[in-house]
Design a protein around this motif. Structure first.
Motif, PDB file in Angstrom:
ATOM      1  N   PRO A  89      17.647  -3.111  10.319  1.00 38.58           N
ATOM      2  CA  PRO A  89      16.595  -2.123  10.574  1.00 38.58           C
ATOM      3  C   PRO A  89      15.273  -2.527   9.973  1.00 38.58           C
ATOM      4  N   LEU A  90      14.209  -2.168  10.665  1.00 33.83           N
ATOM      5  CA  LEU A  90      12.880  -2.311  10.104  1.00 33.83           C
ATOM      6  C   LEU A  90      12.686  -1.228   9.045  1.00 33.83           C
ATOM      7  N   HIS A 124       1.921  -2.858  -4.253  1.00 35.24           N
ATOM      8  CA  HIS A 124       2.753  -3.221  -3.108  1.00 35.24           C
ATOM      9  C   HIS A 124       2.267  -2.398  -1.914  1.00 35.24           C
ATOM     10  N   ILE A 125       1.339  -2.985  -1.164  1.00 31.75           N
ATOM     11  CA  ILE A 125       0.677  -2.258  -0.083  1.00 31.75           C
ATOM     12  C   ILE A 125       1.681  -1.744   0.942  1.00 31.75           C
ATOM     13  N   HIS A 126       2.706  -2.539   1.248  1.00 31.28           N
ATOM     14  CA  HIS A 126       3.634  -2.147   2.317  1.00 31.28           C
ATOM     15  C   HIS A 126       4.353  -0.844   2.009  1.00 31.28           C
ATOM     16  N   GLU A 127       4.439  -0.471   0.738  1.00 26.49           N
ATOM     17  CA  GLU A 127       5.167   0.739   0.363  1.00 26.49           C
ATOM     18  C   GLU A 127       4.390   2.013   0.686  1.00 26.49           C
ATOM     19  N   VAL A 128       3.075   1.890   0.913  1.00 28.71           N
ATOM     20  CA  VAL A 128       2.276   3.082   1.215  1.00 28.71           C
ATOM     21  C   VAL A 128       1.827   3.117   2.674  1.00 28.71           C
ATOM     22  N   ILE A 129       2.353   2.184   3.478  1.00 21.43           N
ATOM     23  CA  ILE A 129       2.054   2.173   4.910  1.00 21.43           C
ATOM     24  C   ILE A 129       3.157   2.920   5.637  1.00 21.43           C
ATOM     25  N   ASP A 130       2.775   3.731   6.627  1.00 16.79           N
ATOM     26  CA  ASP A 130       3.781   4.463   7.402  1.00 16.79           C
ATOM     27  C   ASP A 130       4.774   3.484   8.011  1.00 16.79           C
ATOM     28  N   PRO A 131       6.074   3.685   7.775  1.00 15.78           N
ATOM     29  CA  PRO A 131       7.079   2.744   8.285  1.00 15.78           C
ATOM     30  C   PRO A 131       7.234   2.840   9.796  1.00 15.78           C
ATOM     31  N   PRO A 162       3.190  -7.789  11.472  1.00 14.11           N
ATOM     32  CA  PRO A 162       3.021  -6.727  12.463  1.00 14.11           C
ATOM     33  C   PRO A 162       3.669  -5.408  12.072  1.00 14.11           C
ATOM     34  N   VAL A 163       4.615  -5.422  11.117  1.00 14.97           N
ATOM     35  CA  VAL A 163       5.165  -4.176  10.585  1.00 14.97           C
ATOM     36  C   VAL A 163       5.208  -4.297   9.066  1.00 14.97           C
ATOM     37  N   ALA A 164       5.101  -3.157   8.413  1.00 17.31           N
ATOM     38  CA  ALA A 164       5.077  -3.144   6.948  1.00 17.31           C
ATOM     39  C   ALA A 164       6.503  -3.099   6.406  1.00 17.31           C
ATOM     40  N   ASP A 165       7.221  -4.227   6.557  1.00 16.29           N
ATOM     41  CA  ASP A 165       8.608  -4.238   6.094  1.00 16.29           C
ATOM     42  C   ASP A 165       8.808  -5.048   4.822  1.00 16.29           C
ATOM     43  N   GLY A 166       7.721  -5.607   4.266  1.00 18.06           N
ATOM     44  CA  GLY A 166       7.772  -6.192   2.944  1.00 18.06           C
ATOM     45  C   GLY A 166       8.775  -7.307   2.746  1.00 18.06           C
ATOM     46  N   ASP A 167       8.886  -8.231   3.726  1.00 15.10           N
ATOM     47  CA  ASP A 167       9.887  -9.289   3.567  1.00 15.10           C
ATOM     48  C   ASP A 167       9.380 -10.686   3.921  1.00 15.10           C
ATOM     49  N   THR A 168       8.087 -10.842   4.146  1.00 17.75           N
ATOM     50  CA  THR A 168       7.571 -12.148   4.564  1.00 17.75           C
ATOM     51  C   THR A 168       7.861 -13.239   3.536  1.00 17.75           C
ATOM     52  N   GLY A 202       9.146 -19.251  -3.525  1.00 12.33           N
ATOM     53  CA  GLY A 202       9.972 -18.415  -4.391  1.00 12.33           C
ATOM     54  C   GLY A 202       9.138 -17.731  -5.461  1.00 12.33           C
ATOM     55  N   ASN A 203       8.215 -18.473  -6.065  1.00 12.10           N
ATOM     56  CA  ASN A 203       7.366 -17.899  -7.109  1.00 12.10           C
ATOM     57  C   ASN A 203       6.426 -16.829  -6.563  1.00 12.10           C
ATOM     58  N   ALA A 204       6.010 -16.995  -5.313  1.00 17.29           N
ATOM     59  CA  ALA A 204       5.029 -16.073  -4.722  1.00 17.29           C
ATOM     60  C   ALA A 204       5.660 -15.014  -3.830  1.00 17.29           C
ATOM     61  N   SER A 205       6.976 -15.023  -3.715  1.00 19.80           N
ATOM     62  CA  SER A 205       7.618 -14.157  -2.720  1.00 19.80           C
ATOM     63  C   SER A 205       7.329 -12.677  -2.951  1.00 19.80           C
ATOM     64  N   ASP A 206       7.303 -12.247  -4.206  1.00 20.50           N
ATOM     65  CA  ASP A 206       7.042 -10.828  -4.473  1.00 20.50           C
ATOM     66  C   ASP A 206       5.654 -10.427  -4.002  1.00 20.50           C
ATOM     67  N   ARG A 207       4.659 -11.279  -4.269  1.00 20.01           N
ATOM     68  CA  ARG A 207       3.294 -10.978  -3.833  1.00 20.01           C
ATOM     69  C   ARG A 207       3.174 -11.034  -2.314  1.00 20.01           C
ATOM     70  N   LEU A 208       3.836 -12.014  -1.689  1.00 16.14           N
ATOM     71  CA  LEU A 208       3.803 -12.107  -0.232  1.00 16.14           C
ATOM     72  C   LEU A 208       4.460 -10.878   0.386  1.00 16.14           C
ATOM     73  N   ASN A 209       5.559 -10.438  -0.173  1.00 12.44           N
ATOM     74  CA  ASN A 209       6.222  -9.225   0.313  1.00 12.44           C
ATOM     75  C   ASN A 209       5.321  -8.009   0.150  1.00 12.44           C
ATOM     76  N   ALA A 210       4.604  -7.957  -0.976  1.00 15.08           N
ATOM     77  CA  ALA A 210       3.781  -6.797  -1.290  1.00 15.08           C
ATOM     78  C   ALA A 210       2.677  -6.565  -0.277  1.00 15.08           C
ATOM     79  N   ILE A 211       2.141  -7.640   0.310  1.00 15.48           N
ATOM     80  CA  ILE A 211       1.030  -7.492   1.262  1.00 15.48           C
ATOM     81  C   ILE A 211       1.494  -7.667   2.703  1.00 15.48           C
ATOM     82  N   ASN A 212       2.786  -7.679   2.943  1.00 11.47           N
ATOM     83  CA  ASN A 212       3.319  -7.849   4.294  1.00 11.47           C
ATOM     84  C   ASN A 212       3.246  -6.522   5.049  1.00 11.47           C
ATOM     85  N   ILE A 213       2.139  -6.342   5.786  1.00  3.91           N
ATOM     86  CA  ILE A 213       1.958  -5.093   6.540  1.00  3.91           C
ATOM     87  C   ILE A 213       1.735  -5.340   8.027  1.00  3.91           C
TER      88      ILE A 213
END
Length: 351
Positions: free
Chosen positions: A330-331, A246-253, A41-47, A28-39
């Motif tokens: 949706p992804l 938040h790396i996933h936000e700049v990756i092509d969806p 297999p897809v960059a959906d920012g939810d890991t 829970g404490n790290a969820s934002d950072r984990l989401n930020a680098i979730n790219i």
């Protein structure tokens, strides 16, 4: 005597709950950072969110307990209950694989009152085997690699204890050394994920799911040894600095849907469905919720897949059986609103 036995059963449940509660807290404490680098297999920012929700389901199952107050419950049975709940409600690739890990580990802890170094080695190896088998297309540089490193380290540590008596190998000191070695190996494996997958190398981040697994293993160490979580665990891992974007936000969806459900299937139908989903999608994970088949050989499976055509995938599912706990969303690259079933698997894609 019966009161003492019941008290021991409660302690076993409490030990599993302690691990899961710590894992829930750290995820829970790290969820934002984990989401930020979730790219991947897809960059959906939810890991981070998916792993947190999955381990929370496991912890709630132990809290609700039911038969866990019975004298017959052992460490494996408590963890099996937690694992089934996690798997039945698992979210995403990472959450599903975490649930597979918990379920697989439970088998090697059957009959035990407490964790030992030998049991840890067997449990992690079973988890590694189950996780790699569940994925249709396993990839190095992911949480699978981190789990494999943890398992091999636990086995190597145990192999170096041949001169010790059985009582010494089962002792707390040896377990503490094993857990320290496992967490250290997992950290190194996470660091190396950046070199193993091209998207991570380009973005200069480590794998999000692997990092989440490292946090779960650190929670296991802390709960078993009654120590604090390591506050410096993420130091030096790319993507975890306070200034990191938040790396996933700049990756092509990627367009498409993430599909998750539980479904009861016989072995042939399960194999056929896996093959079909591999044809129309990817990131296919199928793992049994239990291994006790009915008269027809059927067991309940937890299924995860990324698909492009939601209607085609849903039709394939319903031709195979009756999905429950269905989630279709949706992804990152899809404009449609998320849709979620009422538990009977009757909803179609939104929009």
């Amino acid at each position: 005597m019966m009161a003492a036995t019941a008290s021991a059963a409660r302690r076993r449940a409490d030990s599993v709950r302690s691990w899961l509660a710590l894992a829930e807290t750290t995820l829970g404490n790290a969820s934002d950072r984990l989401n930020a680098i979730n790219i991947f297999p897809v960059a959906d920012g939810d890991t981070g969110t998916n792993m947190y929700q999955t381990v929370r389901a496991a912890r709630l199952a132990v809290d609700e307990g039911g038969s866990l107050t019975g004298d017959e419950q052992d460490l494996g049975e408590v963890l099996a209950l937690a694992g089934r709940a996690a798997l039945d409600q698992a979210r995403g690739n990472s959450g599903t694989l975490l649930a597979v890990m918990l379920t697989a580990m439970s088998g090697s802890l059957s009959g035990l009152d407490r964790l030992t170094a030998p049991a840890l080695a067997v449990a992690l190896e079973r988890a590694r085997t189950a996780a790699w088998a569940a994925l249709s297309d396993p990839q190095e540089g992911t949480m699978l690699t981190v789990l494999a490193s943890a398992a091999s380290t636990a086995a190597d540590h145990l192999a170096g204890l041949q001169g010790l008596s059985a009582a010494e190998r089962d002792g707390r000191r040896v377990l503490a050394e094993a857990l320290d070695a496992v967490v250290a190996a997992a950290w190194t494996a996470v660091e190396h994920t950046e070199e193993q997958l091209a998207p991570l190398t380009e973005a200069r981040v480590v794998d999000s799911g692997g990092m989440g697994l490292l946090l779960v293993l650190d929670a296991l160490r802390a709960s078993v040894l009654d120590t604090a979580l390591d506050p410096d665990l993420v130091d030096g891992l790319h993507g975890f600095g306070p200034e990191s974007p938040h790396i996933h936000e700049v990756i092509d969806p990627v367009a498409g849907y993430e599909l998750m459900c539980s479904i009861r299937l016989d072995p042939l139908t399960a194999a056929t469905l896996r093959f079909g989903l591999n044809e129309v999608g990817d990131s296919v994970i199928m793992s049994p919720l239990h291994t006790d088949p009915g008269p027809d050989g059927a067991v309940t499976w937890r299924l995860h897949a990324h698909v492009t055509d939601a209607d085609e995938a849903l039709s394939m599912l319903r031709s195979a059986g009756s999905p429950t706990n269905l989630v279709l969303e949706p992804l990152a690259g899809s404009d449609e609103a998320s849709c979620m079933s009422d538990g009977r698997g009757q909803d179609g894609p939104a929009g």
